[in-house]
Design a protein around this motif. Structure first.
Motif, mmCIF file in Angstrom:
data_model
loop_
_atom_site.group_PDB
_atom_site.id
_atom_site.type_symbol
_atom_site.label_atom_id
_atom_site.label_comp_id
_atom_site.label_asym_id
_atom_site.label_seq_id
_atom_site.Cartn_x
_atom_site.Cartn_y
_atom_site.Cartn_z
ATOM 1 N N PHE A 1 0.842 -1.197 0.000
ATOM 2 C CA PHE A 1 0.000 0.000 0.000
ATOM 3 C C PHE A 1 0.879 1.249 0.000
ATOM 4 C CE2 PHE A 1 -3.452 -2.687 1.807
ATOM 5 C CZ PHE A 1 -4.442 -2.333 0.916
ATOM 6 N N ILE A 2 1.930 1.209 0.785
ATOM 7 C CA ILE A 2 2.832 2.360 0.876
ATOM 8 C C ILE A 2 3.490 2.621 -0.477
ATOM 9 C CG2 ILE A 2 4.952 3.226 1.963
ATOM 10 C CD1 ILE A 2 4.060 1.554 4.474
ATOM 11 N N PHE A 3 3.906 1.559 -1.167
ATOM 12 C CA PHE A 3 4.522 1.719 -2.480
ATOM 13 C C PHE A 3 3.589 2.444 -3.438
ATOM 14 C CE2 PHE A 3 4.828 0.115 -6.834
ATOM 15 C CZ PHE A 3 6.069 0.623 -7.184
ATOM 16 N N TYR A 4 2.353 1.970 -3.557
ATOM 17 C CA TYR A 4 1.420 2.597 -4.489
ATOM 18 C C TYR A 4 1.013 3.999 -4.031
ATOM 19 C CZ TYR A 4 1.107 -1.337 -7.633
ATOM 20 O OH TYR A 4 1.411 -2.303 -8.554
ATOM 21 N N ALA A 5 0.984 4.239 -2.744
ATOM 22 C CA ALA A 5 0.713 5.596 -2.249
ATOM 23 C C ALA A 5 1.830 6.538 -2.689
ATOM 24 C CB ALA A 5 0.583 5.593 -0.729
ATOM 25 N N LEU A 6 3.063 6.078 -2.620
ATOM 26 C CA LEU A 6 4.189 6.907 -3.049
ATOM 27 C C LEU A 6 4.144 7.170 -4.555
ATOM 28 C CD1 LEU A 6 7.057 5.399 -0.865
ATOM 29 C CD2 LEU A 6 5.926 7.622 -0.587
ATOM 30 N N VAL A 7 3.750 6.184 -5.333
ATOM 31 C CA VAL A 7 3.601 6.385 -6.776
ATOM 32 C C VAL A 7 2.517 7.440 -7.045
ATOM 33 C CG1 VAL A 7 2.938 5.289 -8.963
ATOM 34 C CG2 VAL A 7 4.436 4.069 -7.366
ATOM 35 N N SER A 8 1.400 7.323 -6.351
ATOM 36 C CA SER A 8 0.317 8.293 -6.496
ATOM 37 C C SER A 8 0.791 9.700 -6.123
ATOM 38 C CB SER A 8 -0.870 7.879 -5.627
ATOM 39 O OG SER A 8 -1.937 8.778 -5.761
ATOM 40 N N ILE A 9 1.470 9.819 -5.004
ATOM 41 C CA ILE A 9 2.006 11.110 -4.562
ATOM 42 C C ILE A 9 2.986 11.664 -5.596
ATOM 43 C CG2 ILE A 9 3.497 12.216 -2.835
ATOM 44 C CD1 ILE A 9 2.159 10.275 -0.767
ATOM 45 N N GLY A 10 3.777 10.779 -6.182
ATOM 46 C CA GLY A 10 4.711 11.201 -7.229
ATOM 47 C C GLY A 10 3.996 11.871 -8.393
ATOM 48 N N PHE A 11 2.870 11.301 -8.816
ATOM 49 C CA PHE A 11 2.100 11.921 -9.897
ATOM 50 C C PHE A 11 1.479 13.242 -9.460
ATOM 51 C CE2 PHE A 11 2.378 7.733 -11.899
ATOM 52 C CZ PHE A 11 2.701 8.123 -13.196
ATOM 53 N N PHE A 12 1.040 13.333 -8.205
ATOM 54 C CA PHE A 12 0.528 14.609 -7.703
ATOM 55 C C PHE A 12 1.620 15.688 -7.772
ATOM 56 C CE2 PHE A 12 -2.491 12.118 -4.738
ATOM 57 C CZ PHE A 12 -3.475 12.098 -5.710
#
Length: 147
Positions: A54-65
């Motif tokens: 979950f943390i990995f995909y949250a970081l990917v999402s934040i990266g796009f933000f």
């Protein structure tokens, strides 16, 4: 505006494939050490090493933000929100509905809900990383809709 909505929807849909791919080839592959505690409840903690995904995909999402915020990628917000929306859906379906990590959504018994439960149960019948099936979450094979 329409392009951003389409990118959001497309990203959400692609995330189902990404979840399947990550689950089959990474979680049941070289990062089995993080995922195995999800298949074998040999720990007393509410948290699992598996939660690191979950943390990995949250970081990917934040990266796009951030790519959107700093005007590097105009559709970054739509992509980040699509990943976030899939993560929320995954959390509700997998952690709350199926595994009852929170005691909610216990009475959902429509055809789709039953199919999701059956498919996930088939996935968890395999305690090791080999011979798995049903690696996706929201798209369920048709055979699980049958009675």
């Amino acid at each position: 505006m329409l392009v951003y909505i389409l990118v959001f929807i497309l990203t959400f849909c692609i995330m189902e494939f990404m979840a399947w791919f990550t689950h089959k080839y990474i979680m049941h592959g070289f990062l089995w050490s993080l995922h195995k505690d999800h298949h074998r409840k040999d720990h007393d903690s509410w948290f699992e090493r598996n939660d690191a995904f979950f943390i990995f995909y949250a970081l990917v999402s934040i990266g796009f933000f951030l790519l959107w915020k700093y005007q590097i990628l105009d559709i970054g917000l739509a992509i980040g929100l699509g990943i976030l929306a899939y993560g929320i859906a995954y959390f509700f379906v997998h952690d709350i509905f199926i595994h009852q990590r929170f005691k909610l959504l216990r009475n959902a018994n429509n055809r789709y809900a039953k199919a999701v439960r059956r498919a996930h149960k088939m996935h968890h019948k395999h305690l090791g990383k080999e011979h798995g099936e049903c690696f996706g979450m929201l798209i369920v094979p048709f055979k699980y809709f049958k009675k």
